[in-house]
Design a protein around this motif. Structure first.
Motif, PDB file in Angstrom:
ATOM      1  N   ASN A 122       2.636  40.840  34.903  1.00 59.23           N
ATOM      2  CA  ASN A 122       3.784  40.133  35.452  1.00 59.23           C
ATOM      3  C   ASN A 122       4.910  40.246  34.419  1.00 59.23           C
ATOM      4  N   ARG A 123       5.790  41.205  34.644  1.00 57.74           N
ATOM      5  CA  ARG A 123       6.660  41.810  33.642  1.00 57.74           C
ATOM      6  C   ARG A 123       5.749  42.715  32.829  1.00 57.74           C
ATOM      7  N   THR A 124       6.233  43.861  32.472  1.00 58.87           N
ATOM      8  CA  THR A 124       5.339  44.915  32.028  1.00 58.87           C
ATOM      9  C   THR A 124       5.884  45.649  30.813  1.00 58.87           C
ATOM     10  N   HIS A 125       5.241  46.765  30.495  1.00 61.52           N
ATOM     11  CA  HIS A 125       5.731  47.634  29.419  1.00 61.52           C
ATOM     12  C   HIS A 125       7.125  48.184  29.731  1.00 61.52           C
ATOM     13  N   TYR A 126       7.574  48.074  30.981  1.00 61.29           N
ATOM     14  CA  TYR A 126       8.922  48.545  31.335  1.00 61.29           C
ATOM     15  C   TYR A 126      10.019  47.624  30.805  1.00 61.29           C
ATOM     16  N   GLU A 127       9.655  46.417  30.385  1.00 60.99           N
ATOM     17  CA  GLU A 127      10.646  45.566  29.735  1.00 60.99           C
ATOM     18  C   GLU A 127      11.238  46.267  28.518  1.00 60.99           C
ATOM     19  N   ASN A 128      10.455  47.198  27.935  1.00 59.97           N
ATOM     20  CA  ASN A 128      10.896  47.912  26.735  1.00 59.97           C
ATOM     21  C   ASN A 128      11.936  48.990  27.013  1.00 59.97           C
ATOM     22  N   VAL A 129      12.233  49.228  28.304  1.00 58.83           N
ATOM     23  CA  VAL A 129      13.348  50.116  28.656  1.00 58.83           C
ATOM     24  C   VAL A 129      14.283  49.410  29.639  1.00 58.83           C
ATOM     25  N   LEU A 130      14.141  48.102  29.737  1.00 58.15           N
ATOM     26  CA  LEU A 130      15.011  47.313  30.621  1.00 58.15           C
ATOM     27  C   LEU A 130      15.762  46.260  29.808  1.00 58.15           C
ATOM     28  N   VAL A 131      15.071  45.199  29.407  1.00 55.98           N
ATOM     29  CA  VAL A 131      15.708  44.139  28.633  1.00 55.98           C
ATOM     30  C   VAL A 131      16.288  44.698  27.339  1.00 55.98           C
ATOM     31  N   THR A 132      15.550  45.611  26.712  1.00 49.57           N
ATOM     32  CA  THR A 132      16.021  46.148  25.438  1.00 49.57           C
ATOM     33  C   THR A 132      17.209  47.085  25.598  1.00 49.57           C
ATOM     34  N   ARG A 133      17.430  47.588  26.795  1.00 48.00           N
ATOM     35  CA  ARG A 133      18.632  48.409  27.019  1.00 48.00           C
ATOM     36  C   ARG A 133      19.839  47.516  27.291  1.00 48.00           C
ATOM     37  N   VAL A 134      19.597  46.418  27.992  1.00 44.49           N
ATOM     38  CA  VAL A 134      20.675  45.458  28.219  1.00 44.49           C
ATOM     39  C   VAL A 134      21.041  44.759  26.902  1.00 44.49           C
ATOM     40  N   HIS A 135      20.007  44.510  26.089  1.00 48.35           N
ATOM     41  CA  HIS A 135      20.195  43.845  24.789  1.00 48.35           C
ATOM     42  C   HIS A 135      19.592  44.733  23.695  1.00 48.35           C
ATOM     43  N   PRO A 136      20.237  45.830  23.356  1.00 45.33           N
ATOM     44  CA  PRO A 136      19.655  46.776  22.396  1.00 45.33           C
ATOM     45  C   PRO A 136      19.398  46.177  21.016  1.00 45.33           C
ATOM     46  N   GLU A 137      20.037  45.055  20.715  1.00 39.20           N
ATOM     47  CA  GLU A 137      19.798  44.417  19.413  1.00 39.20           C
ATOM     48  C   GLU A 137      18.341  43.976  19.261  1.00 39.20           C
ATOM     49  N   TYR A 138      17.632  43.789  20.401  1.00 34.82           N
ATOM     50  CA  TYR A 138      16.219  43.406  20.330  1.00 34.82           C
ATOM     51  C   TYR A 138      15.377  44.496  19.662  1.00 34.82           C
ATOM     52  N   ILE A 139      15.806  45.742  19.798  1.00 32.42           N
ATOM     53  CA  ILE A 139      15.068  46.863  19.204  1.00 32.42           C
ATOM     54  C   ILE A 139      14.975  46.713  17.686  1.00 32.42           C
ATOM     55  N   LEU A 140      15.979  46.100  17.084  1.00 30.94           N
ATOM     56  CA  LEU A 140      15.993  45.963  15.628  1.00 30.94           C
ATOM     57  C   LEU A 140      14.799  45.141  15.139  1.00 30.94           C
ATOM     58  N   GLY A 141      14.301  44.250  15.989  1.00 34.60           N
ATOM     59  CA  GLY A 141      13.137  43.438  15.627  1.00 34.60           C
ATOM     60  C   GLY A 141      11.855  44.244  15.507  1.00 34.60           C
ATOM     61  N   GLU A 142      11.861  45.476  16.040  1.00 32.18           N
ATOM     62  CA  GLU A 142      10.672  46.325  15.949  1.00 32.18           C
ATOM     63  C   GLU A 142      10.568  47.018  14.601  1.00 32.18           C
ATOM     64  N   ASN A 143      11.638  46.962  13.809  1.00 31.59           N
ATOM     65  CA  ASN A 143      11.625  47.503  12.449  1.00 31.59           C
ATOM     66  C   ASN A 143      11.199  48.968  12.431  1.00 31.59           C
ATOM     67  N   LEU A 144      11.909  49.778  13.200  1.00 23.56           N
ATOM     68  CA  LEU A 144      11.557  51.187  13.369  1.00 23.56           C
ATOM     69  C   LEU A 144      12.250  52.066  12.334  1.00 23.56           C
ATOM     70  N   PRO A 145      11.597  53.130  11.897  1.00 21.84           N
ATOM     71  CA  PRO A 145      12.227  54.057  10.956  1.00 21.84           C
ATOM     72  C   PRO A 145      13.496  54.660  11.551  1.00 21.84           C
ATOM     73  N   GLY A 146      14.552  54.678  10.771  1.00 20.60           N
ATOM     74  CA  GLY A 146      15.790  55.315  11.204  1.00 20.60           C
ATOM     75  C   GLY A 146      16.645  54.473  12.127  1.00 20.60           C
ATOM     76  N   ILE A 147      16.170  53.260  12.486  1.00 22.54           N
ATOM     77  CA  ILE A 147      16.952  52.369  13.357  1.00 22.54           C
ATOM     78  C   ILE A 147      17.327  51.143  12.538  1.00 22.54           C
TER      79      ILE A 147
END
Length: 292
Positions: A122-147
């Motif tokens: 109920n809400r899925t792995h697709y949130e990672n290309v939906l909510v995070t695209r609307v709010h790309p700042e959320y990606i920063l919390g993943e602490n990814l190399p080069g981001i």
């Protein structure tokens, strides 16, 4: 309602959500829909029982939709006839600190269904290309190399993520998980009415959050990214179905009808035959028990 065909709702070529109706194409008495829904729920539950005995397949159902699209009530009504041990529901919210120490798909792998069982995301792995695209700042919390900033998130980042999601689904399908994805397609006006009901009816006040209104401001952006996500990831063995959701009863019925018809395609799923030796001695086993 007998003329409902899954292929009419299945995404097999690129779609434009704005051209898809949010209302069902059929009309039916609500009592008749409820009765048919109960019968379908019972049939789906029996398939799960056979699947458990067969022990080679599991089912992953992915539900996405805007707030108030009816995901929770759909789950409650469609799966009410299930053995509680046969279905598990996972509602993925904002990743916690432990989840953020892993890649974004990690928590979804952990929630995959065992053989013989259903899992509902109920809400899925697709949130990672939906909510995070609307709010790309959320990606920063993943602490990814080069981001290190939002400016580092290029279009190629999202293309890579779609490829990862497709590979994730391909992997689990090849290992016996039946993947079916449903988008509950709600109109903006119907969402407005449902949010108003949450405010007007005291017993539903708890469901309302001011954040619902903030996300509503991004309605068109969400529709754009939902459309892109569906078009990029609806494939033969992990299809998307777009379900009109302005009428809750009809959307539940459509979902159940499509789910049942899709599962019936797996004709090999059945209880295993008893070993010939065991079958030949059933009478003696029965006699032994009756003499106790």
């Amino acid at each position: 309602m007998d003329t409902i065909r899954p292929e009419d709702y299945r995404v097999s070529q690129p779609i434009t959500l704005s051209q898809k109706s949010t209302l069902p194409h059929f009309t039916a008495d609500e009592d008749a829909i409820e009765q048919e829904l109960t019968e379908l729920s019972e049939k789906i539950a029996k398939i799960q029982e056979k699947m458990y005995a067969y022990n080679k397949y599991s089912v992953l159902i992915c539900l996405q939709g805007m707030d108030t699209s009816g995901k929770d009530s759909l789950i409650r009504e469609v799966f009410k006839e299930f053995n509680v041990r046969g279905v598990v529901v996972h509602s993925f919210k904002t990743p916690n600190s432990t989840e953020l120490e892993h890649d974004y798909l990690w928590r979804h792998y952990l929630a995959l269904p065992e053989k013989g069982k259903f899992a509902i995301f109920n809400r899925t792995h697709y949130e990672n290309v939906l909510v995070t695209r609307v709010h790309p700042e959320y990606i920063l919390g993943e602490n990814l190399p080069g981001i290190d900033s939002v400016q580092d998130i290029k279009p190629s980042f999202w293309e890579n993520r779609f490829e990862q999601i497709r590979n994730f689904e391909k992997h689990i399908v090849q290992n016996g998980t039946i993947v079916l994805k449903f988008f509950l397609h709600l109109s903006k006006e119907e969402q407005r009415q449902r949010l108003l009901r949450r405010l007007e009816e005291e017993k539903h006040n708890w469901k309302f959050s001011p954040g619902d209104l903030k996300e509503r401001e991004h309605w068109n952006t969400y529709q754009k990214y939902y459309e892109e996500a569906i078009n990029k990831s609806s494939v033969e063995n992990a299809p998307w179905f777009v379900i009109p959701a302005d009428d809750k009863s009809a959307s539940r019925y459509l979902f159940a009808k499509i789910l049942h018809q899709e599962l019936k395609k797996y004709t090999e799923i059945d209880e295993p035959e008893l070993d010939d030796k065991v079958k030949a001695n059933i009478a003696s086993y029965k006699e032994q028990l009756e003499k106790e």
